[in-house]
Design an enzyme around this catalytic site. Sequence first.
Site, PDB file in Angstrom:
ATOM      1  N   GLU A 181       0.819  -1.211   0.000  1.00  0.00           N
ATOM      2  CA  GLU A 181       0.000   0.000   0.000  1.00  0.00           C
ATOM      3  C   GLU A 181       0.855   1.264   0.000  1.00  0.00           C
ATOM      4  O   GLU A 181       0.500   2.259  -0.637  1.00  0.00           O
ATOM      5  CB  GLU A 181      -0.958   0.005   1.191  1.00  0.00           C
ATOM      6  CG  GLU A 181      -2.076  -1.036   1.085  1.00  0.00           C
ATOM      7  CD  GLU A 181      -2.954  -0.841  -0.143  1.00  0.00           C
ATOM      8  OE1 GLU A 181      -2.953   0.262  -0.723  1.00  0.00           O
ATOM      9  OE2 GLU A 181      -3.636  -1.805  -0.531  1.00  0.00           O
TER      10      GLU A 181
ATOM     11  N   ASP B 147      -9.548   5.599  -2.652  1.00  0.00           N
ATOM     12  CA  ASP B 147      -8.451   6.120  -3.465  1.00  0.00           C
ATOM     13  C   ASP B 147      -9.033   6.784  -4.710  1.00  0.00           C
ATOM     14  O   ASP B 147     -10.234   6.994  -4.810  1.00  0.00           O
ATOM     15  CB  ASP B 147      -7.491   4.985  -3.837  1.00  0.00           C
ATOM     16  CG  ASP B 147      -8.133   4.034  -4.838  1.00  0.00           C
ATOM     17  OD1 ASP B 147      -9.378   3.974  -4.873  1.00  0.00           O
ATOM     18  OD2 ASP B 147      -7.404   3.369  -5.582  1.00  0.00           O
TER      19      ASP B 147
ATOM     20  N   TYR C 122      -6.267   6.930   3.521  1.00  0.00           N
ATOM     21  CA  TYR C 122      -6.441   5.837   2.576  1.00  0.00           C
ATOM     22  C   TYR C 122      -5.739   4.563   3.051  1.00  0.00           C
ATOM     23  O   TYR C 122      -6.339   3.487   3.116  1.00  0.00           O
ATOM     24  CB  TYR C 122      -5.919   6.208   1.171  1.00  0.00           C
ATOM     25  CG  TYR C 122      -5.707   4.949   0.366  1.00  0.00           C
ATOM     26  CD1 TYR C 122      -6.792   4.278  -0.168  1.00  0.00           C
ATOM     27  CD2 TYR C 122      -4.454   4.365   0.267  1.00  0.00           C
ATOM     28  CE1 TYR C 122      -6.633   3.062  -0.815  1.00  0.00           C
ATOM     29  CE2 TYR C 122      -4.277   3.156  -0.375  1.00  0.00           C
ATOM     30  CZ  TYR C 122      -5.370   2.510  -0.916  1.00  0.00           C
ATOM     31  OH  TYR C 122      -5.213   1.309  -1.535  1.00  0.00           O
TER      32      TYR C 122
END
Length: 366
Positions: free
Chosen positions: A56, A157, A139
């Site tokens: 991520e 996102d 996020y």
Amino acid sequence: MPRAPAKSSAARSSTKSPPRPDPRALLSWYDRRRRDLPWRAAPGERADPYAVWLSEIMLQQTTVEAVKPYFLGFLARWPSVEALAAAPLEEVMKAWAGLGYYARARNLHACAQQVAFERGGVFPREEDDLLSLPGVGPYTAAAVAAIAFDAPCVAVDGNVERVVARLFAIDRPIREAKRELRETAQTLRPAARSGDFTQALMDLGATVCTPRGPRCDLCPFASGCEAARRGETERFPVKAQKLEKPLRRGAAFVLTCGGAALLRTRPPRGLLGGMSEFPSTPFRVDFDPSRAQAHAPAAARWRALPGEVEHVFTHFSLRLTIFAATLPAPPPHIENGRWTPLARLSEEGLPTLMRKVAVRAGLIVE
DNA sequence: TATCCGTGGTA
DNA sequence: TTACCAAGGAT
């Protein structure tokens, strides 16, 4: 406060809005069409939180294809958060070279050390706790919580913003509608399979609900999409006005001596922070070429190479003049500089701009 | 809140 | 070629 989804069913029928998007349809689509990605667990299983977090961070503003080799390299070299935490920061920065947004690498290392040394190597499961970690924003906190721990979160996102903006025909510029988009996305979440759902939303945005030419014929939400009903998918999300990208100039100095080149490390913060470079002038719009040599790392017979190296950053374009010179061996000591054998230049972890400089100066090929 | 921060692929 | 933009965060 989400507006579009708040309509009662009576209001829906009276305004002929499409039916509410069905999360079960998306999960069913995901079970059939999900992408096979290196950081993704097998269907029905949960991925390693370390691998989820690592992926991520790398995926922030970065394409899947660009991330794949870096992710596999990092995971092979540092298989656990403890291993990454024990690595020298310098090695992490080198391994990150070429991926961009180098503050991510610094924060990645700081976060690994926090988790390894202050949390016993265990990633927090709660969104709020994740949010306190360096490099982890709204996020990423939601993504890790949902994907690694199946917590009831939806990670929003750019993909999800686009999907939601189309589903509910949100016609304010995306920058202004951030809050509404995020809250509306939460209302779609099913009671179970949060991790799969959040990944499904992103897969949908990446492969079906694409910025241009969306494949509404393949979309599990097509019957519930307001933009599609209006035939205006391409109009959403509403783009903000683009801002001008100024042209800056500067110079870089390639000094060689006895088969080695002079490099230095940039300051830890700011542009290309903490990365290796050939000594350079500041990059400025009002750059004065006649004063460039005042920034040269040593007195030498500098010659300007023909042409310029061009590079585009997020907020400005750059044209760099390259000066080259060679000193008689052996290499002298130069303050803030280090001599790197040309054969090992490619292992230095040069950011792309500096790799272009090395190529232009004939130090490396390609 | 607005600005700063990389890179490579695509039409 | 230019313009856009891709799993955002820190300050």
